[in-house]
Design an enzyme around this catalytic site. Structure first.
Site, PDB file in Angstrom:
ATOM      1  N   GLU A  16       5.342  -6.746  -1.960  1.00 48.06           N
ATOM      2  CA  GLU A  16       6.934  -7.191  -2.283  1.00 48.06           C
ATOM      3  C   GLU A  16       7.333  -5.789  -3.011  1.00 48.06           C
ATOM      4  O   GLU A  16       6.595  -5.248  -3.847  1.00 48.06           O
ATOM      5  CB  GLU A  16       6.902  -8.459  -2.818  1.00 48.06           C
ATOM      6  N   ASP A  17       8.639  -5.521  -2.849  1.00 48.34           N
ATOM      7  CA  ASP A  17       9.433  -4.536  -3.568  1.00 48.34           C
ATOM      8  C   ASP A  17       9.587  -5.089  -5.025  1.00 48.34           C
ATOM      9  O   ASP A  17       9.260  -4.547  -6.061  1.00 48.34           O
ATOM     10  CB  ASP A  17      10.498  -3.927  -3.054  1.00 48.34           C
ATOM     11  N   ASP A  48      11.961 -11.140  -8.321  1.00 52.17           N
ATOM     12  CA  ASP A  48      13.172 -11.490  -8.997  1.00 52.17           C
ATOM     13  C   ASP A  48      13.096 -12.761  -9.373  1.00 52.17           C
ATOM     14  O   ASP A  48      12.574 -13.270 -10.102  1.00 52.17           O
ATOM     15  CB  ASP A  48      14.288 -10.880  -8.143  1.00 52.17           C
TER      16      ASP A  48
END
Ligand code: IMP
Length: 187
Positions: free
Chosen positions: A106-107, A110
């Site tokens: 994943e980037d 959050d």
């Protein structure tokens, strides 16, 4: 509906949070960790489109065990900076992962809603193991309890762009990670 991006500020004016060199060094270190952890095994890297594409391509090349790729896509923020909380699968994996060692890539981790959803979905396929690698982790924003096994950088609660990460689909090709101005996000 395509969004007009003509009013978005240039990335060159945005402060650099993490430089290209810092990214390269950390991604190389993560690759070494993964190589050690999976010695003698082969792995499947599953990237979350589109944000993780650049991180996955760099990470994959620093991993020295056999690795295949697959990609999933989920509903994204679009132009809004705040997640609706609803995660929808837009593209599923192409190949079966049953009995395989899987790393979800994943980037940004959050709120954790996306990864939590994807982890649950992938576990239904009965992989031999499932871990999570993320380029960035914003632990302060978490709404559901989930942690990544491999984290390149923990960052404070600030919206960022570059290195695959976008605002309204723009800035993904910026080579470093930059702080996106709050005032531009409100326009
Ligand atoms: P989560 O479900 O809230 O963990 O959201 C994860 C996704 O939100 C990431 O994969 C990104 O696509 C997006 N996202 C969260 N924070 C940022 C940011 O600072 N910049 C760009 N995209 C972000």
């Amino acid at each position: 509906m395509p969004t007009s991006t003509s009013k978005l500020p240039p990335a060159s004016g945005m402060p650099v949070l993490i430089s290209q060199q810092q990214i390269a060094d950390r991604v190389a270190a993560l690759g070494q960790d993964i190589t050690t952890d999976y010695a003698g095994k082969s792995i499947v890297l599953i990237g979350v489109l589109k944000g993780a594409a650049i991180f996955l391509s760099d990470l994959a090349r620093s991993i020295k065990v056999d690795a295949t790729f697959d990609f999933v896509a989920v509903s994204s923020y679009g132009r809004a900076r705040v997640s609706s909380g609803a995660v929808k699968l837009i593209k599923d994996i192409d190949d079966p992962i049953e009995g395989k060692h899987v790393i979800l890539v994943e980037d940004i981790l959050d709120t954790g809603l996306t990864m939590s959803y994807l982890r649950g979905l992938m576990l239904q396929h009965k992989p031999a193991s499932l871990k999570i690698a993320t380029c960035l982790d914003k632990p302060d924003r978490r709404l559901v309890p989930i942690e990544a096994d491999y984290v390149a950088f923990k960052i404070p609660n600030h919206f960022v762009i570059g290195y695959g990460m976008d605002y309204a689909e723009v800035y993904r090709n910026i080579e470093d990670i930059r702080l996106f101005p709050e005032e531009a996000a409100r326009n």
